[in-house]
Design a protein around this motif. Structure first.
Motif, PDB file in Angstrom:
ATOM      1  N   ASP A   1      54.787 -92.321 -61.755  1.00 44.15           N
ATOM      2  CA  ASP A   1      53.746 -91.317 -61.756  1.00 44.15           C
ATOM      3  C   ASP A   1      54.050 -89.857 -61.221  1.00 44.15           C
ATOM      4  N   GLN A   2      54.916 -90.155 -59.924  1.00 40.62           N
ATOM      5  CA  GLN A   2      55.228 -88.826 -59.249  1.00 40.62           C
ATOM      6  C   GLN A   2      56.252 -88.179 -60.313  1.00 40.62           C
ATOM      7  N   LEU A   3      57.209 -88.618 -60.852  1.00 37.26           N
ATOM      8  CA  LEU A   3      57.825 -88.066 -61.926  1.00 37.26           C
ATOM      9  C   LEU A   3      57.129 -87.156 -62.980  1.00 37.26           C
ATOM     10  N   ILE A   4      55.971 -87.852 -63.468  1.00 38.44           N
ATOM     11  CA  ILE A   4      55.102 -87.127 -64.461  1.00 38.44           C
ATOM     12  C   ILE A   4      54.345 -85.804 -63.712  1.00 38.44           C
ATOM     13  N   LYS A   5      53.981 -85.903 -62.492  1.00 39.89           N
ATOM     14  CA  LYS A   5      53.325 -84.742 -61.681  1.00 39.89           C
ATOM     15  C   LYS A   5      54.239 -83.818 -61.509  1.00 39.89           C
ATOM     16  N   LYS A   6      55.770 -84.326 -61.204  1.00 35.22           N
ATOM     17  CA  LYS A   6      56.723 -83.242 -61.379  1.00 35.22           C
ATOM     18  C   LYS A   6      56.876 -82.264 -62.359  1.00 35.22           C
ATOM     19  N   GLU A   7      56.700 -83.002 -63.385  1.00 43.02           N
ATOM     20  CA  GLU A   7      56.547 -82.130 -64.871  1.00 43.02           C
ATOM     21  C   GLU A   7      55.395 -81.057 -64.810  1.00 43.02           C
ATOM     22  N   ILE A   8      54.335 -81.214 -64.026  1.00 39.79           N
ATOM     23  CA  ILE A   8      53.102 -80.346 -64.094  1.00 39.79           C
ATOM     24  C   ILE A   8      53.710 -79.164 -63.262  1.00 39.79           C
ATOM     25  N   VAL A   9      53.689 -78.117 -63.847  1.00 42.12           N
ATOM     26  CA  VAL A   9      54.155 -76.932 -63.179  1.00 42.12           C
ATOM     27  C   VAL A   9      52.793 -76.071 -62.468  1.00 42.12           C
ATOM     28  N   LEU A  10      52.574 -75.933 -61.134  1.00 40.43           N
ATOM     29  CA  LEU A  10      51.649 -75.192 -60.551  1.00 40.43           C
ATOM     30  C   LEU A  10      52.010 -73.671 -60.254  1.00 40.43           C
ATOM     31  N   ILE A  11      51.011 -73.082 -59.895  1.00 47.34           N
ATOM     32  CA  ILE A  11      51.411 -71.636 -59.529  1.00 47.34           C
ATOM     33  C   ILE A  11      52.431 -71.591 -58.389  1.00 47.34           C
ATOM     34  N   ASP A  12      52.320 -72.477 -57.523  1.00 54.81           N
ATOM     35  CA  ASP A  12      53.215 -72.622 -56.436  1.00 54.81           C
ATOM     36  C   ASP A  12      54.743 -72.493 -56.793  1.00 54.81           C
ATOM     37  N   ASP A  13      54.853 -72.818 -57.839  1.00 53.23           N
ATOM     38  CA  ASP A  13      56.466 -73.088 -58.374  1.00 53.23           C
ATOM     39  C   ASP A  13      57.041 -71.677 -58.870  1.00 53.23           C
ATOM     40  N   ILE A  14      55.878 -70.810 -59.327  1.00 51.20           N
ATOM     41  CA  ILE A  14      56.671 -69.424 -59.919  1.00 51.20           C
ATOM     42  C   ILE A  14      55.867 -68.144 -59.199  1.00 51.20           C
ATOM     43  N   TYR A  15      55.119 -68.311 -58.404  1.00 46.21           N
ATOM     44  CA  TYR A  15      54.501 -66.874 -57.930  1.00 46.21           C
ATOM     45  C   TYR A  15      55.337 -66.321 -56.992  1.00 46.21           C
ATOM     46  N   THR A  16      55.042 -64.798 -57.031  1.00 45.85           N
ATOM     47  CA  THR A  16      55.836 -63.982 -56.255  1.00 45.85           C
ATOM     48  C   THR A  16      55.266 -64.108 -54.901  1.00 45.85           C
ATOM     49  N   SER A  17      55.983 -64.341 -53.822  1.00 45.83           N
ATOM     50  CA  SER A  17      55.650 -64.501 -52.522  1.00 45.83           C
ATOM     51  C   SER A  17      55.074 -63.415 -51.821  1.00 45.83           C
ATOM     52  N   PHE A  18      54.229 -63.501 -50.810  1.00 50.00           N
ATOM     53  CA  PHE A  18      53.409 -62.170 -49.972  1.00 50.00           C
ATOM     54  C   PHE A  18      54.610 -61.415 -49.618  1.00 50.00           C
ATOM     55  N   GLN A  19      55.831 -61.638 -49.036  1.00 51.00           N
ATOM     56  CA  GLN A  19      56.969 -60.769 -48.461  1.00 51.00           C
ATOM     57  C   GLN A  19      57.240 -59.948 -49.799  1.00 51.00           C
ATOM     58  N   GLU A  20      57.212 -60.561 -50.911  1.00 54.45           N
ATOM     59  CA  GLU A  20      57.541 -59.411 -51.967  1.00 54.45           C
ATOM     60  C   GLU A  20      56.699 -58.693 -52.704  1.00 54.45           C
ATOM     61  N   THR A  21      55.244 -58.919 -52.425  1.00 51.88           N
ATOM     62  CA  THR A  21      54.259 -58.452 -52.859  1.00 51.88           C
ATOM     63  C   THR A  21      53.824 -56.908 -52.419  1.00 51.88           C
ATOM     64  N   LYS A  22      53.678 -56.196 -53.222  1.00 58.95           N
ATOM     65  CA  LYS A  22      53.141 -54.968 -52.905  1.00 58.95           C
ATOM     66  C   LYS A  22      51.627 -54.665 -53.053  1.00 58.95           C
ATOM     67  N   PHE A  23      50.985 -54.533 -51.885  1.00 62.02           N
ATOM     68  CA  PHE A  23      49.545 -54.445 -51.935  1.00 62.02           C
ATOM     69  C   PHE A  23      48.910 -53.177 -51.304  1.00 62.02           C
ATOM     70  N   LEU A  24      47.577 -53.188 -51.553  1.00 63.75           N
ATOM     71  CA  LEU A  24      47.105 -51.861 -50.734  1.00 63.75           C
ATOM     72  C   LEU A  24      46.017 -52.262 -49.806  1.00 63.75           C
ATOM     73  N   MET A  25      45.663 -51.629 -48.887  1.00 60.14           N
ATOM     74  CA  MET A  25      44.689 -51.921 -47.917  1.00 60.14           C
ATOM     75  C   MET A  25      43.323 -51.121 -48.250  1.00 60.14           C
ATOM     76  N   VAL A  26      42.127 -51.413 -47.976  1.00 58.99           N
ATOM     77  CA  VAL A  26      40.863 -50.680 -48.394  1.00 58.99           C
ATOM     78  C   VAL A  26      40.936 -49.424 -47.707  1.00 58.99           C
ATOM     79  N   ASP A  27      41.438 -49.090 -46.725  1.00 58.55           N
ATOM     80  CA  ASP A  27      41.291 -47.771 -46.238  1.00 58.55           C
ATOM     81  C   ASP A  27      42.498 -46.928 -46.638  1.00 58.55           C
TER      82      ASP A  27
END
Length: 437
Positions: free
Chosen positions: A181-207
């Protein structure tokens, strides 16, 4: 400032692996209500920071990496076999590398028993003691107990000794099933596996001013950036169409698009792909349960990951795989997209007829194969109307004939007929969106 809920989660993360956690203790330590502490502990459980076990309580566990998911902890084994801990409770958070069935002579058994393994054995106290000395945990089958000496040794070495009322064969089957069952879950790709982390993200502040968008745009050549408030919570998103013609000294919160669509790290890739294609979104902020920015996910990331999945060998087979892998092309010069399959025991319900879920899998797969001849891409099913005309018995051969009613750039309608021995047994109308690769 972080909310009480966030403070508790941060506090739990700082605890040593193996520490016991209780609602009352956390409420007292952080001066919060027991209700708030309880909700935060439940959230920590969802994030795989803690694990709650019957007769043991809640303990801090090591967060599993995706690649280690097929390794179970002794705590998980305890739950699987509905066992009780006789000794070595402190080691429940540890993972096992393999399990050994002790159905052999003692010296042969010890050749296979090594540190980090689990020895599954019956009422053989000398084997229990030797296994603990080798650094292995012990699972005693048949509901037997062990000696006080073994329990004391288990406590000293922090290696669990678990007793279960099940027999050795049943226990081995249950653990194998859990790993599968765990192996089947391993094949289910989550956003956690592929997103660009906070440290590498460019973002803007409201002000920030619109000028900062232009600086980022020159640096990265990207045109979409999340906007966060002073607590790092996502409040908007800014794209090129928001800033065109705007004064460079204007504040970002005056031009941004508010309440953008976001995803969590536990969102599945398929879900994110559907939203991005359906809504025409190029970039989505990834947020935690408190809506704080964790990173970003782009449409390119999603499509690249979808292509990668198709090239990956499946380790665990789902019912979908079992059903669709057996589809064969009917050797027919006119209709090379007509498929056939045999109804196997795994494809049936408790009455011995083809199950509804398998029927859906077969018509979806046959439609997908047909559409690939016309369009390079995949389909996302939007709607299926299914008509079961006759039950299909086990070991029947069925012929599936999909027929395109309408196909456009972004959508398709397919009519599917299913026959057995020349008689129609089912019909379906499928409407789907098409995703270009």
């Amino acid at each position: 400032m972080a909310t009480k809920h966030e403070q508790i989660l941060e506090y739990i993360e700082t605890l040593e692996v193996g520490s016991k956690i209780s609602v009352r203790r956390i409420a007292k330590a952080l001066n919060v209500s027991e209700g708030t502490a309880y909700r935060a502990i439940k959230e920590a459980e969802n994030q795989n920071l803690v694990s709650t076990m019957e007769r043991v309580g809640t303990i801090r566990i090591e967060k599993k990496k995706k690649e280690d998911i097929e390794r179970l902890t002794f705590a998980e084994i305890l739950n699987i076999v509905d066992g009780q801990v006789l000794g070595g409770r402190e080691g429940l958070y540890k993972t096992l590398s393999k399990f050994v069935i002790g159905a052999m002579k003692l010296d042969a058994m010890m050749r296979y028993t090594e540190a980090g393994s689990l020895l599954i054995v019956g009422n053989r106290t000398n084997a229990h003691e030797l296994a603990i000395k080798e650094g292995a945990a012990v699972l005693i089958t048949g509901g037997f107990d062990t000696t006080d000496q073994v329990k004391q040794l288990a406590d000293e070495k922090e290696l669990p000794v678990i007793s279960t009322s099940y027999d050795t064969f049943t226990v081995a089957t249950m653990i194998n099933r859990a790993i599968y069952d765990q192996l089947i879950k391993k094949e289910i790709v989550l956003i956690d596996d592929i997103y660009t982390s906070f440290q590498e993200t460019k973002f803007l502040m409201v002000d920030d001013q619109v000028e900062k968008w232009h600086v980022f745009n020159n640096e990265t050549k990207h045109s979409r950036y999340p906007v966060v408030d002073k607590h790092n919570r996502v409040v908007g998103i800014v794209t090129s169409k928001d800033v065109i013609g705007k004064d460079s000294s204007m504040r970002i919160d005056k031009v941004m698009t508010r309440n953008p669509m976001t995803v969590h790290v536990r969102t599945s890739l398929a879900n994110a792909a559907h939203v991005m294609v359906w809504e025409g979104i190029e970039l989505m902020p990834v947020v935690d349960p408190s809506h704080k920015l964790q990173g970003i996910i782009s449409r390119q990331d999603v499509l690249k990951a979808l292509q990668q999945i198709q090239r990956q060998p499946q380790v665990g087979e789902t019912i979908d795989d079992l059903a669709t892998n057996q589809l064969e092309i009917v050797k027919n010069e006119e209709d090379e997209h007509v498929l056939k399959t045999m109804v196997t025991p795994q494809m049936t319900n408790q009455l011995g007829t083809m199950s509804y879920g398998v029927f859906i899998s077969l018509i979806t797969e046959s439609s997908s194969r047909l559409l690939r001849k016309y369009k390079k891409g995949d389909l996302v099913v939007e709607n299926i109307s299914v008509y079961f005309i006759k039950p299909v018995q086990i070991e029947s051969e069925v012929i599936i004939s999909p027929n395109i009613l309408e196909v456009g750039r972004k959508f398709a309608k397919v009519d599917i007929e299913v026959h057995h021995e020349g008689a129609i047994v089912g019909k379906a109308l499928l409407m789907a969106q098409l995703i270009d690769r």
